[in-house]
Write a protein that holds these residues in place. Structure first.
Motif, PDB file in Angstrom:
ATOM      1  N   VAL A   1      31.445  57.085  50.646  1.00 41.65           N
ATOM      2  CA  VAL A   1      30.704  56.206  49.736  1.00 41.65           C
ATOM      3  C   VAL A   1      31.657  55.494  48.779  1.00 41.65           C
ATOM      4  O   VAL A   1      31.509  54.296  48.518  1.00 41.65           O
ATOM      5  N   ALA A   2      32.643  56.223  48.258  1.00 47.13           N
ATOM      6  CA  ALA A   2      33.540  55.662  47.237  1.00 47.13           C
ATOM      7  C   ALA A   2      34.353  54.482  47.760  1.00 47.13           C
ATOM      8  O   ALA A   2      34.758  53.615  46.977  1.00 47.13           O
ATOM      9  N   ILE A   3      34.586  54.412  49.065  1.00 46.64           N
ATOM     10  CA  ILE A   3      35.385  53.316  49.623  1.00 46.64           C
ATOM     11  C   ILE A   3      34.820  51.953  49.251  1.00 46.64           C
ATOM     12  O   ILE A   3      35.552  50.996  49.012  1.00 46.64           O
ATOM     13  N   PHE A   4      33.498  51.847  49.170  1.00 45.62           N
ATOM     14  CA  PHE A   4      32.888  50.552  48.902  1.00 45.62           C
ATOM     15  C   PHE A   4      33.142  50.073  47.477  1.00 45.62           C
ATOM     16  O   PHE A   4      33.033  48.878  47.195  1.00 45.62           O
ATOM     17  N   ASN A   5      33.492  50.988  46.578  1.00 41.86           N
ATOM     18  CA  ASN A   5      33.784  50.576  45.205  1.00 41.86           C
ATOM     19  C   ASN A   5      35.089  49.804  45.102  1.00 41.86           C
ATOM     20  O   ASN A   5      35.406  49.245  44.045  1.00 41.86           O
ATOM     21  N   SER A   6      35.860  49.746  46.208  1.00 42.19           N
ATOM     22  CA  SER A   6      37.050  48.895  46.206  1.00 42.19           C
ATOM     23  C   SER A   6      36.671  47.425  46.105  1.00 42.19           C
ATOM     24  O   SER A   6      37.485  46.586  45.741  1.00 42.19           O
ATOM     25  N   LEU A   7      35.414  47.108  46.427  1.00 50.47           N
ATOM     26  CA  LEU A   7      34.951  45.726  46.334  1.00 50.47           C
ATOM     27  C   LEU A   7      34.618  45.322  44.900  1.00 50.47           C
ATOM     28  O   LEU A   7      34.558  44.128  44.589  1.00 50.47           O
ATOM     29  N   ILE A   8      34.391  46.300  44.021  1.00 55.09           N
ATOM     30  CA  ILE A   8      33.995  45.981  42.642  1.00 55.09           C
ATOM     31  C   ILE A   8      35.052  45.146  41.927  1.00 55.09           C
ATOM     32  O   ILE A   8      34.721  44.109  41.339  1.00 55.09           O
ATOM     33  N   PRO A   9      36.348  45.544  41.949  1.00 56.70           N
ATOM     34  CA  PRO A   9      37.333  44.705  41.257  1.00 56.70           C
ATOM     35  C   PRO A   9      37.475  43.322  41.871  1.00 56.70           C
ATOM     36  O   PRO A   9      37.743  42.351  41.160  1.00 56.70           O
ATOM     37  N   VAL A  10      37.317  43.223  43.190  1.00 55.98           N
ATOM     38  CA  VAL A  10      37.424  41.915  43.840  1.00 55.98           C
ATOM     39  C   VAL A  10      36.287  41.005  43.379  1.00 55.98           C
ATOM     40  O   VAL A  10      36.505  39.863  42.968  1.00 55.98           O
ATOM     41  N   VAL A  11      35.050  41.522  43.446  1.00 58.09           N
ATOM     42  CA  VAL A  11      33.895  40.741  42.992  1.00 58.09           C
ATOM     43  C   VAL A  11      34.013  40.442  41.502  1.00 58.09           C
ATOM     44  O   VAL A  11      33.733  39.319  41.048  1.00 58.09           O
TER      45      VAL A  11
END
Length: 303
Positions: free
Chosen positions: A259-269
């Motif tokens: 699940v945590a892998i998807f939080n890598s998109l938070i800084p990009v967004v």
């Protein structure tokens, strides 16, 4: 596909829900800064920031509890120490987490804060290896975390764009990331004490109230209330409601790393939306930091 699996454990829906949470959280960065500006909340107005954050999360928590009641979710606390667990979870996951976040964000560029906050993802992966038998510490995970941390350090390359480390800016965002990581560990145990959706509502409502109280005691107000400001606050409430409800449920019934892998998109967004909505300059080090953070998470989670 196993028909007995919950929709929150089926691979396709895990991707859809986790992406929805991550993308919505990425939008919070520019919306918070726009909200501060519209409500007339300056950098030094700590009480006002606490009040603003508290109102957001209190309303979000009440909204989740109302939805849980509508869908007849159980409000029963399952264990003797359940209420204390929920209180500690609310303090860590909402009160301290977002007190640090709001203060740090007002002293840092939205794009820089978004990337720096990704440190919490790597912390959560490493801490999960310590606390959960299902998450083993491997060379792959260590390498991924080192690369991801290099991305965080790359924020200080060069002298343009406020690259100097500041305690009120970068320091507060890092403290927020620590709270996020430890709260992620506690989320795994939340379902043992109460229904996860109900627990999420309790956490946000209680944590929000614990932000409102010190904000009021510190003389916090919302100096300039406008229709646009209320709209921004409403959008932030929706982001919290959607993000926490989905993420906490996913984290409670899936491996942490998955699940945590998807939080890598938070800084990009967050970086993209901050530059688009706030007219912040986009520096090359943001691209480097985001790329390293995403590469680290990919290494950790690749089969």
């Amino acid at each position: 596909m196993n028909p007995e699996k919950s929709i929150f454990q089926r691979p396709f829906w895990v991707v859809v829900f986790a992406l929805s949470a991550a993308i919505s959280w990425g939008w919070a960065y520019p919306l918070i800064k726009l909200g501060f500006e519209e409500f007339g909340i300056g950098q030094t107005m700590t009480g006002n920031k606490m009040l603003f954050a508290g109102i957001r999360f209190f309303i979000s928590g009440v909204l989740i509890l109302c939805i849980a009641r509508l869908f007849k979710r159980s409000f029963k606390v399952k264990s003797r120490g359940g209420m204390l667990y929920i209180l500690m979870y609310a303090l860590l996951n909402t009160t301290l987490h977002y007190a640090f976040f709001y203060i740090g964000l007002s002293h840092s560029d939205g794009a820089r804060a978004a990337i720096l906050n990704s440190l919490g993802v790597f912390m959560l992966v490493l801490l999960a290896c310590i606390f959960f038998k299902s998450d083993r510490l491997t060379v792959k995970k260590i390498a991924g975390c080192l690369i991801g941390f290099a991305g965080v350090l790359s924020l200080n390359f060069g002298k343009s764009g406020n690259s100097d480390f500041t305690m009120m800016g970068d320091g507060m965002i890092i403290a927020n990331a620590l709270c996020s990581a430890f709260a992620g560990l506690m989320t795994r145990g939340l379902g043992k004490h109460v229904d996860v959706f109900v627990g999420t509502g309790y956490s946000l409502a209680t944590g929000g109230a614990m932000l409102v109280l010190p904000g009021v005691l510190m003389g916090g107000t919302l100096p300039n209330i406008t229709t646009y400001g209320i709209t921004l606050l409403g959008l932030l409430v929706c982001i919290s409601t959607l993000g926490f409800a989905l993420y906490n449920k996913l984290l409670s019934c899936n491996p942490v790393g998955k699940v945590a892998i998807f939080n890598s998109l938070i800084p990009v967004v967050g970086a993209i939306t901050s530059c688009l909505c706030l007219s912040e300059p986009f520096y090359w080090k943001y691209v480097l930091a985001a790329g390293l953070a995403m590469a680290g998470i990919y290494i950790i989670n690749r089969r």
